[in-house]
Design a protein around this motif. Sequence first.
Motif, PDB file in Angstrom:
ATOM      1  N   THR A   2       0.633  -1.353  -0.071  1.00 36.02           N
ATOM      2  CA  THR A   2       0.095  -0.175   0.158  1.00 36.02           C
ATOM      3  C   THR A   2       0.709   1.424  -0.033  1.00 36.02           C
ATOM      4  N   ILE A   3       2.619   1.052  -0.257  1.00 38.38           N
ATOM      5  CA  ILE A   3       2.874   2.308  -0.537  1.00 38.38           C
ATOM      6  C   ILE A   3       2.869   2.855  -1.250  1.00 38.38           C
ATOM      7  N   PRO A   4       2.668   3.952  -1.767  1.00 38.33           N
ATOM      8  CA  PRO A   4       3.143   4.395  -2.996  1.00 38.33           C
ATOM      9  C   PRO A   4       3.942   4.113  -3.862  1.00 38.33           C
ATOM     10  N   GLY A   5       4.273   3.762  -5.019  1.00 38.02           N
ATOM     11  CA  GLY A   5       4.722   3.381  -6.273  1.00 38.02           C
ATOM     12  C   GLY A   5       5.676   1.630  -5.746  1.00 38.02           C
ATOM     13  N   ALA A   6       4.979   1.791  -4.486  1.00 33.45           N
ATOM     14  CA  ALA A   6       5.909   0.146  -4.252  1.00 33.45           C
ATOM     15  C   ALA A   6       5.913  -0.456  -5.846  1.00 33.45           C
ATOM     16  N   LEU A   7       6.819  -1.351  -5.641  1.00 34.47           N
ATOM     17  CA  LEU A   7       7.064  -2.717  -6.657  1.00 34.47           C
ATOM     18  C   LEU A   7       6.927  -3.710  -6.296  1.00 34.47           C
ATOM     19  N   GLY A   8       7.120  -4.024  -5.411  1.00 41.39           N
ATOM     20  CA  GLY A   8       7.775  -5.096  -4.293  1.00 41.39           C
ATOM     21  C   GLY A   8       8.366  -4.783  -2.537  1.00 41.39           C
ATOM     22  N   VAL A   9       8.448  -6.210  -2.145  1.00 45.73           N
ATOM     23  CA  VAL A   9       8.861  -5.903  -1.222  1.00 45.73           C
ATOM     24  C   VAL A   9       9.649  -7.557  -0.528  1.00 45.73           C
ATOM     25  N   SER A  10      10.067  -7.638  -0.459  1.00 44.84           N
ATOM     26  CA  SER A  10      11.184  -8.825   0.009  1.00 44.84           C
ATOM     27  C   SER A  10      11.868  -8.876   1.702  1.00 44.84           C
ATOM     28  N   LEU A  11      11.165  -9.472   2.595  1.00 45.99           N
ATOM     29  CA  LEU A  11      12.151  -9.659   3.920  1.00 45.99           C
ATOM     30  C   LEU A  11      13.021 -11.038   3.629  1.00 45.99           C
ATOM     31  N   VAL A  12      14.488 -10.492   4.430  1.00 48.98           N
ATOM     32  CA  VAL A  12      15.635 -11.100   3.607  1.00 48.98           C
ATOM     33  C   VAL A  12      16.159 -11.569   5.395  1.00 48.98           C
ATOM     34  N   ASP A  13      16.322 -12.599   5.086  1.00 46.97           N
ATOM     35  CA  ASP A  13      18.314 -12.927   6.345  1.00 46.97           C
ATOM     36  C   ASP A  13      19.021 -12.284   4.936  1.00 46.97           C
ATOM     37  N   TRP A  14      19.942 -11.401   5.996  1.00 51.76           N
ATOM     38  CA  TRP A  14      20.762 -11.086   5.711  1.00 51.76           C
ATOM     39  C   TRP A  14      22.617 -11.469   6.175  1.00 51.76           C
ATOM     40  N   ARG A  71      14.282   3.809 -10.498  1.00 51.41           N
ATOM     41  CA  ARG A  71      13.818   3.178  -8.746  1.00 51.41           C
ATOM     42  C   ARG A  71      14.448   3.285  -7.618  1.00 51.41           C
ATOM     43  N   TYR A  72      13.547   3.483  -6.635  1.00 53.69           N
ATOM     44  CA  TYR A  72      14.310   3.719  -5.510  1.00 53.69           C
ATOM     45  C   TYR A  72      14.641   2.710  -5.129  1.00 53.69           C
ATOM     46  N   HIS A  73      15.651   2.373  -4.270  1.00 57.03           N
ATOM     47  CA  HIS A  73      15.041   1.115  -3.493  1.00 57.03           C
ATOM     48  C   HIS A  73      15.772   0.951  -2.104  1.00 57.03           C
ATOM     49  N   LEU A  74      15.212   0.614  -0.792  1.00 55.20           N
ATOM     50  CA  LEU A  74      15.673   0.841   0.701  1.00 55.20           C
ATOM     51  C   LEU A  74      15.715  -0.207   1.348  1.00 55.20           C
ATOM     52  N   LEU A  75      16.557  -0.374   1.870  1.00 63.52           N
ATOM     53  CA  LEU A  75      16.706  -1.358   2.605  1.00 63.52           C
ATOM     54  C   LEU A  75      16.125  -0.834   4.474  1.00 63.52           C
ATOM     55  N   ARG A  76      15.814  -1.489   5.232  1.00 67.90           N
ATOM     56  CA  ARG A  76      15.345  -0.868   6.475  1.00 67.90           C
ATOM     57  C   ARG A  76      15.730  -2.298   6.900  1.00 67.90           C
ATOM     58  N   PHE A  77      16.990  -1.964   7.919  1.00 66.22           N
ATOM     59  CA  PHE A  77      16.948  -3.426   9.106  1.00 66.22           C
ATOM     60  C   PHE A  77      16.230  -3.221  10.045  1.00 66.22           C
ATOM     61  N   SER A  84      18.081 -10.197  14.951  1.00 68.73           N
ATOM     62  CA  SER A  84      17.435 -10.702  14.072  1.00 68.73           C
ATOM     63  C   SER A  84      18.017 -10.781  13.062  1.00 68.73           C
ATOM     64  N   GLY A  85      18.819 -10.191  11.946  1.00 72.08           N
ATOM     65  CA  GLY A  85      19.861 -10.328  11.337  1.00 72.08           C
ATOM     66  C   GLY A  85      18.802 -10.537   9.842  1.00 72.08           C
ATOM     67  N   ALA A  86      18.255  -9.423   9.848  1.00 70.27           N
ATOM     68  CA  ALA A  86      16.562  -9.236   8.933  1.00 70.27           C
ATOM     69  C   ALA A  86      16.906  -7.973   8.486  1.00 70.27           C
ATOM     70  N   ALA A 110       8.682  -2.971   9.942  1.00 69.39           N
ATOM     71  CA  ALA A 110       9.738  -3.271  10.235  1.00 69.39           C
ATOM     72  C   ALA A 110       9.054  -3.342  12.060  1.00 69.39           C
ATOM     73  N   GLU A 111       8.715  -2.667  12.660  1.00 70.25           N
ATOM     74  CA  GLU A 111       8.403  -2.829  13.690  1.00 70.25           C
ATOM     75  C   GLU A 111       7.139  -3.346  14.410  1.00 70.25           C
ATOM     76  N   GLN A 112       5.916  -2.921  13.219  1.00 72.49           N
ATOM     77  CA  GLN A 112       5.424  -4.672  13.770  1.00 72.49           C
ATOM     78  C   GLN A 112       5.157  -5.672  13.089  1.00 72.49           C
ATOM     79  N   LEU A 113       6.261  -6.233  12.487  1.00 72.86           N
ATOM     80  CA  LEU A 113       7.243  -7.011  12.265  1.00 72.86           C
ATOM     81  C   LEU A 113       7.544  -8.038  14.188  1.00 72.86           C
ATOM     82  N   VAL A 114       7.979  -7.166  14.079  1.00 70.13           N
ATOM     83  CA  VAL A 114       8.613  -7.342  15.808  1.00 70.13           C
ATOM     84  C   VAL A 114       7.916  -7.902  16.607  1.00 70.13           C
ATOM     85  N   LEU A 115       6.757  -6.959  16.484  1.00 71.36           N
ATOM     86  CA  LEU A 115       5.107  -7.088  17.430  1.00 71.36           C
ATOM     87  C   LEU A 115       4.586  -8.394  17.268  1.00 71.36           C
TER      88      LEU A 115
END
Length: 116
Positions: A2-14, A71-77, A84-86, A110-115
């Motif tokens: 639902t983020i405007p302009g979002a093409l795709g999102v992944s949760l990644v284990d770094w 494109r914008y590429h945004l990584l959020r730890f 967590s390493g994600a 990201a904060e909601q994922l932790v909850l």
Amino acid sequence: MTIPGALGVSLVDWTSGLTLGAVGDGPSGDHDAGAADATDLARAVIQNPSFADPDSTGTLAEDVIVTSPGRYHLLRFVEAGFESGAFLYLRLDRGSANLAMARLRLRNLAEQLVLI
């Protein structure tokens, strides 16, 4: 998505570079290849103390932003009470996205994922 302009999102284990979950389109149609590429970038940032805030007790970095012509590429730890390493890897269409708003929305996600 639902983020405007979002093409795709992944949760990644770094630590492994594996996609833990994904929605939308992956870079070049492949979330796993995009996750592996983004992991190289995430590791370079998280393992380098040059990017750390000396006054912070949390992770070394919060976000990584990479821009390209379309494109914008945004990584959020994802910071949890444990190692967590994600991270979340969000790809945005530069023509229709608001980078500042996307960064705030991804932080909340990201904060909601932790909850959960």
